[in-house]
Design a protein around this motif. Structure first.
Motif, PDB file in Angstrom:
ATOM      1  N   VAL A  12       0.850  -1.190   0.000  1.00  0.00           N
ATOM      2  CA  VAL A  12       0.000   0.000   0.000  1.00  0.00           C
ATOM      3  C   VAL A  12       0.888   1.243   0.000  1.00  0.00           C
ATOM      4  O   VAL A  12       2.034   1.212   0.439  1.00  0.00           O
ATOM      5  N   PRO A  13       0.385   2.370  -0.511  1.00  0.00           N
ATOM      6  CA  PRO A  13       1.189   3.593  -0.550  1.00  0.00           C
ATOM      7  C   PRO A  13       1.680   3.995   0.841  1.00  0.00           C
ATOM      8  O   PRO A  13       0.964   3.841   1.836  1.00  0.00           O
ATOM      9  N   ALA A  14       2.887   4.524   0.897  1.00  0.00           N
ATOM     10  CA  ALA A  14       3.501   4.869   2.184  1.00  0.00           C
ATOM     11  C   ALA A  14       2.659   5.856   2.974  1.00  0.00           C
ATOM     12  O   ALA A  14       2.598   5.786   4.215  1.00  0.00           O
ATOM     13  N   GLU A  15       1.993   6.796   2.279  1.00  0.00           N
ATOM     14  CA  GLU A  15       1.187   7.810   2.974  1.00  0.00           C
ATOM     15  C   GLU A  15       0.025   7.198   3.747  1.00  0.00           C
ATOM     16  O   GLU A  15      -0.517   7.818   4.670  1.00  0.00           O
ATOM     17  N   LEU A  16      -0.374   5.986   3.368  1.00  0.00           N
ATOM     18  CA  LEU A  16      -1.570   5.364   3.932  1.00  0.00           C
ATOM     19  C   LEU A  16      -1.270   4.277   4.958  1.00  0.00           C
ATOM     20  O   LEU A  16      -2.187   3.794   5.628  1.00  0.00           O
ATOM     21  N   ARG A  17      -0.012   3.878   5.080  1.00  0.00           N
ATOM     22  CA  ARG A  17       0.301   2.717   5.920  1.00  0.00           C
ATOM     23  C   ARG A  17      -0.091   2.901   7.379  1.00  0.00           C
ATOM     24  O   ARG A  17      -0.722   1.995   7.952  1.00  0.00           O
ATOM     25  N   PRO A  18       0.226   4.031   8.028  1.00  0.00           N
ATOM     26  CA  PRO A  18      -0.195   4.165   9.432  1.00  0.00           C
ATOM     27  C   PRO A  18      -1.714   4.130   9.588  1.00  0.00           C
ATOM     28  O   PRO A  18      -2.231   3.496  10.521  1.00  0.00           O
ATOM     29  N   TYR A  19      -2.415   4.787   8.680  1.00  0.00           N
ATOM     30  CA  TYR A  19      -3.876   4.822   8.756  1.00  0.00           C
ATOM     31  C   TYR A  19      -4.465   3.434   8.550  1.00  0.00           C
ATOM     32  O   TYR A  19      -5.335   2.997   9.333  1.00  0.00           O
ATOM     33  N   LEU A  20      -4.015   2.722   7.530  1.00  0.00           N
ATOM     34  CA  LEU A  20      -4.565   1.404   7.264  1.00  0.00           C
ATOM     35  C   LEU A  20      -4.195   0.409   8.361  1.00  0.00           C
ATOM     36  O   LEU A  20      -4.988  -0.487   8.689  1.00  0.00           O
ATOM     37  N   ALA A  21      -3.007   0.552   8.929  1.00  0.00           N
ATOM     38  CA  ALA A  21      -2.636  -0.317  10.047  1.00  0.00           C
ATOM     39  C   ALA A  21      -3.577  -0.096  11.227  1.00  0.00           C
ATOM     40  O   ALA A  21      -4.016  -1.058  11.881  1.00  0.00           O
ATOM     41  N   GLU A  22      -3.909   1.156  11.506  1.00  0.00           N
ATOM     42  CA  GLU A  22      -4.833   1.453  12.601  1.00  0.00           C
ATOM     43  C   GLU A  22      -6.241   0.965  12.262  1.00  0.00           C
ATOM     44  O   GLU A  22      -6.957   0.455  13.133  1.00  0.00           O
ATOM     45  N   LEU A  23      -6.646   1.124  11.011  1.00  0.00           N
ATOM     46  CA  LEU A  23      -7.964   0.634  10.599  1.00  0.00           C
ATOM     47  C   LEU A  23      -8.059  -0.879  10.810  1.00  0.00           C
ATOM     48  O   LEU A  23      -9.046  -1.382  11.378  1.00  0.00           O
ATOM     49  N   ARG A  40      -3.696   8.035  -6.068  1.00  0.00           N
ATOM     50  CA  ARG A  40      -3.170   9.396  -6.201  1.00  0.00           C
ATOM     51  C   ARG A  40      -3.509  10.155  -4.933  1.00  0.00           C
ATOM     52  O   ARG A  40      -4.673  10.411  -4.641  1.00  0.00           O
ATOM     53  N   HIS A  41      -2.476  10.530  -4.172  1.00  0.00           N
ATOM     54  CA  HIS A  41      -2.721  11.203  -2.897  1.00  0.00           C
ATOM     55  C   HIS A  41      -3.317  12.591  -3.152  1.00  0.00           C
ATOM     56  O   HIS A  41      -2.837  13.340  -3.996  1.00  0.00           O
ATOM     57  N   GLY A  42      -4.390  12.895  -2.431  1.00  0.00           N
ATOM     58  CA  GLY A  42      -5.107  14.143  -2.615  1.00  0.00           C
ATOM     59  C   GLY A  42      -6.235  14.035  -3.623  1.00  0.00           C
ATOM     60  O   GLY A  42      -7.043  14.956  -3.747  1.00  0.00           O
ATOM     61  N   ARG A  43      -6.299  12.915  -4.319  1.00  0.00           N
ATOM     62  CA  ARG A  43      -7.330  12.694  -5.323  1.00  0.00           C
ATOM     63  C   ARG A  43      -8.135  11.422  -5.027  1.00  0.00           C
ATOM     64  O   ARG A  43      -9.359  11.427  -5.036  1.00  0.00           O
ATOM     65  N   ALA A  50     -13.437   9.938  14.382  1.00  0.00           N
ATOM     66  CA  ALA A  50     -12.763   9.037  15.313  1.00  0.00           C
ATOM     67  C   ALA A  50     -11.406   8.584  14.801  1.00  0.00           C
ATOM     68  O   ALA A  50     -10.505   8.272  15.584  1.00  0.00           O
ATOM     69  N   LEU A  51     -11.252   8.508  13.489  1.00  0.00           N
ATOM     70  CA  LEU A  51      -9.992   8.094  12.867  1.00  0.00           C
ATOM     71  C   LEU A  51      -9.798   8.950  11.625  1.00  0.00           C
ATOM     72  O   LEU A  51     -10.456   8.745  10.609  1.00  0.00           O
ATOM     73  N   ARG A  52      -8.906   9.910  11.722  1.00  0.00           N
ATOM     74  CA  ARG A  52      -8.738  10.888  10.658  1.00  0.00           C
ATOM     75  C   ARG A  52      -8.205  10.256   9.390  1.00  0.00           C
ATOM     76  O   ARG A  52      -7.141   9.640   9.379  1.00  0.00           O
ATOM     77  N   CYS A  53      -8.946  10.427   8.300  1.00  0.00           N
ATOM     78  CA  CYS A  53      -8.557   9.839   7.022  1.00  0.00           C
ATOM     79  C   CYS A  53      -7.564  10.754   6.310  1.00  0.00           C
ATOM     80  O   CYS A  53      -7.850  11.936   6.095  1.00  0.00           O
TER      81      CYS A  53
END
Length: 265
Positions: free
Chosen positions: A11-22, A49-52, A81-84
């Protein structure tokens, strides 16, 4: 038991912390009822595409999951509750008895849309939304097999039948032709993806699909190139596309999809 991403590099690096928490939150709430969490949409097709782009996730649970847990999931994963970090999260929860067989229905336990650029939506009623979205997403998931946690996609999910898939494609084309609630570049690129699928039998990322159609349909090439440039910008900075050209292209897309459906059904 701690739940973590099966393969963070997928998964894209920008999303890894969020998806791990999800994944962690879904695992804690669902416990042993959780079977699989997998990516759909742009992440599954390698075109995030980050931001899109949105984050599209499907969760499969055992039918015995208590109903109150589904509501707790909606609360725990909502943007408050979990900032996207992306444009939004589109999360769908299914029970394994439903997705284990082909279906043309939406069939979800929960459909959650949340995030900074998405209208907030929480639905527990699968009759409340057009079914084609879910049929197409399940097809993409089956092809891509982008597991975030748990069992392999094809161990819990059946591919839609060709009849169901072509009917969903035609419904998708009709939806995007209206233009209501869709950016013009997304209308055009989804049209490219629909025709590319009819030609190849596989789902392509939006920019790849645009390239496929551009090579064979040079008259549409300027429009498709503009749509791709727009897609590469944030949603709030999307380019305007000529409305007449968009309508002409979408009419062409509809004819190609209808031809494919008539020849195969």
């Amino acid at each position: 038991m701690t739940r973590s991403l099966l393969d963070p590099s997928a998964v894209p690096a920008e999303l890894r912390p969020y998806l791990a928490e999800l994944v962690q939150r879904v695992g804690i709430l669902c416990g042993p009822h959780l079977l699989s969490v997998f990516a759909v949409g742009s992440i599954a097709l390698g075109d995030y595409r980050h931001g899109r782009s949105d984050i599209d996730v499907n969760v499969v649970v055992e039918p015995s999951l208590p109903g109150e847990v589904v509501r707790e999931l909606a609360e725990s994963l909502a943007d408050g509750a979990l900032r996207c970090p992306a444009a939004g999260l589109e999360l769908v929860v299914y029970d394994s008895a439903f997705v284990g067989r082909p279906s043309d229905q939406a069939g979800y336990l929960l459909d959650l849309n949340t995030g900074p650029l998405l209208p907030e939506r929480v639905s527990f009623d699968p009759a409340a939304a057009p079914a084609f979205w879910y049929v197409l997403d399940r097809s993409i998931a089956y092809q891509s097999e982008r597991v975030l946690y748990g069992r392999p996609v094809r161990h819990v999910l059946a591919a839609p039948s060709q009849r169901h898939l072509l009917a969903a494609l035609m419904a998708s084309v009709r939806e995007h032709t209206t233009g209501i609630g869709h950016l013009p570049d997304n209308q055009v690129l989804n049209g490219c993806r629909s025709v590319a699928f009819c030609r190849t039998g596989r789902w392509a990322a939006k920019r790849e699909a645009a390239q496929i159609i551009s090579e064979s349909e040079p008259d549409f090439r300027p429009l498709l190139e503009t749509a791709v440039r727009s897609f590469e910008r944030p949603r709030t900075a999307a380019l305007e596309l000529p409305a007449t050209e968009v309508r002409t292209f979408l009419a062409w897309v509809r004819e190609r999809v209808e031809e494919a459906a008539e020849s195969r059904l």
